[in-house]
Design an enzyme around this catalytic site. Sequence first.
Site, PDB file in Angstrom:
ATOM      1  N   ASP A   1      32.548  43.984  51.025  1.00  8.90           N
ATOM      2  CA  ASP A   1      32.276  44.089  49.546  1.00  8.90           C
ATOM      3  C   ASP A   1      32.780  42.986  48.791  1.00  8.90           C
ATOM      4  O   ASP A   1      33.792  42.331  49.243  1.00  8.90           O
ATOM      5  CB  ASP A   1      32.854  45.576  49.175  1.00  8.90           C
ATOM      6  N   GLU A  55      31.713  45.884  56.537  1.00  2.00           N
ATOM      7  CA  GLU A  55      32.804  46.988  55.807  1.00  2.00           C
ATOM      8  C   GLU A  55      32.222  48.266  55.744  1.00  2.00           C
ATOM      9  O   GLU A  55      31.420  48.468  54.804  1.00  2.00           O
ATOM     10  CB  GLU A  55      33.487  46.253  54.671  1.00  2.00           C
ATOM     11  N   ASP A  96      39.604  44.538  47.985  1.00  2.07           N
ATOM     12  CA  ASP A  96      39.544  45.257  49.168  1.00  2.07           C
ATOM     13  C   ASP A  96      38.756  44.409  50.252  1.00  2.07           C
ATOM     14  O   ASP A  96      39.120  44.135  51.467  1.00  2.07           O
ATOM     15  CB  ASP A  96      39.080  46.656  49.418  1.00  2.07           C
TER      16      ASP A  96
END
Length: 658
Positions: free
Chosen positions: A519, A441, A523
């Site tokens: 993460d 990411e 999100d």
Amino acid sequence: MAETVEMTEAKKNASDSYGADQIQVLEGLEAVRKRPAMYIGDIGTKGLHHLVYEVVDNSIDEALAGHCDTIDVRIRPDNSIRVQDNGRGIPVAIHAKEGRSALEVVMTVLHAGGKFDKDSYKVSGGLHGVGVSCVNALSDMLLVEVHRDGKVYQQEYSEGKPKYDVKEVGKSDIRGTIVTFHPDATIFQASEYNYDTLAARLRELSFLNKGITLTLTDERHTNDDGSLVTDTFHSELGLVEFVKYLDGTRSPLIEDVIYMEGEKQNIPVEIAMVYNDSYTENLHSYVNNINTHEGGTHLSGFRRGLTRTLKKYADNSGATKNLKFEIAGDDFREGLTCVISVKVQEPQFEGQTKTKLGNSEVMGAVDQAVSEMLENYLEEHPKDARQIVDKVILAATARHAARKAREMVQRKGAMSGMGLPGKLADCQSKEPSKSEIFLVEGDSAGGTAKQGRNREFQAILPLRGKILNVEKAMVHKIYENEEIRNIYTALGVHIGTEEDSKALNMDKLRYHKVIIMCDADVDGSHIQTLILTFYYRYMKELIENGYVYIATPPLYQVKKGKEGVYCWNDEERDRVIERMKGPNKDGSVHVQRYKGLGEMNAEQLWETTMNPDSRTLRQVTIDNGTEADRIFSMLMGDEVPPRREFIEKNAVYAKLDV
Ligand code: 0RA
């Protein structure tokens, strides 16, 4: 030689009166203990849960024979399982040929399950259909209690060996069989039952066998108010309700669920289907209550009948006369959610995971069933029929556009030489079984990962921001999306949407570990879900072959002076804090919460998350196909409340961040 020793052991442990036949029997159960995976699939979490399904299946058979309507399952405090039904009770009388109680024969002879009741229509049976004696062989304790003719009988076993002859232990005014077993920890790698896994299977069974009430109770812990977690599964309408449940967060395109139940050529066939406004096909097929992931003749029969009937209707209605291209088989199934359940007396299971039905006679039966059902429905519901035909034509048009987009992508790829995405930092190894790719990411974490990796066998592909939600996008959008294109060109496989290229070209896959690294925040888990959705819908083989993994970066670092310890959950963190504080509780310990991969430097990232010697990877598997499907559509769909509820129940990160 080893065989002889074990036979003697077995004989010694069993009661004295056993003859030669009994030794034969024990040898049978020894074989199960020696090669458990051959009988129950594996000895991990799956196999552990499979034991429960085997026992429940016996009760389901009794229910299908019309003698039982309630099955109660309990996870007991020690992770043993208790299954009670209100059937006739397994017969306890002395079995003439075997010279001992029929109950003992059922519990200790491989495949003895239904052989006392030749008339019974035994079609259930778990994936491996191995019967309760296998469960017995793989349990360090099994107790069976039979309530029958006003009395209670019981027998107890260890490793499948009876501890005493079947005995009468009291009076009873109920009927039924109770099996309590504890899996043998020397055989299984896992020992804890997962409530949700069992619940999903019992729910599925309630839909597949309407009218039966199944309850599940978790006795391992209590709610705040002292009550136990429990669920009751019961369906009056069977597959109709199953389809509604699966499509709970999608918008239907037609008024009713299309349903038929009947027997064709002596094969019981039950089908329920509905169209929704999504772009995905959702076909789930069962043979004797077993999910046939790999499809087979029943599914082929369904596809054939559906295509022919809808095409005929569309042509007759004139809707297709101006169409410049052919409608493909897939187009008839876009936005279709359907469950097919057939009962086959002697099923032949084929395929890699033995979940593909091979019996050729079933194809015609299902073809005929779906044709009749659908023809009637279309005649009686002209408005719905129009909706379906319009949807099919739209799907065909979109697919036509997608083909063009894909050809364009492929041509571009061919022109730029290798065609690997520019953002990919590839590994040196060209050997897929030794190679890994991290989908990371964000560009900045991607940069750190590139520094931290072992470039010999680890490739890095950074992903920018959120990838496309494939659940809500038409097919050509998927080809046009750059991030998704990067993913599949890096992997080396195309995505299958055309009928003939449905199977991925797995032999071209460039890495056998595809690792999603996001993460540890809301999100991150969202992006993880988006990527998994893409794999689940368009590259399912990748998951089915066990190639997809999730990296687990630590959530905390607890530090005191020079000593730093990474922690992956709250309990671990608290334990480390306690230890570092020391007996006098006076060390001033520092806790760092890692939210992003970017908060770690390259060395830390390698050490905690990427180094095969110290990292933890979570392999992504599909336990229950129908439930996975429902969850993906719910997570990626429009309805907020069910999603929030799911996240609150399941997400570690969501809890941490609020
Ligand atoms: C064969 C015959 C009979 C009952 C059963 C099997 C039976 C097996 C299981 C396994 C779990 N629960 C069960 N309930 C019943 C009875 C035949 C008779 O009573 O005449």
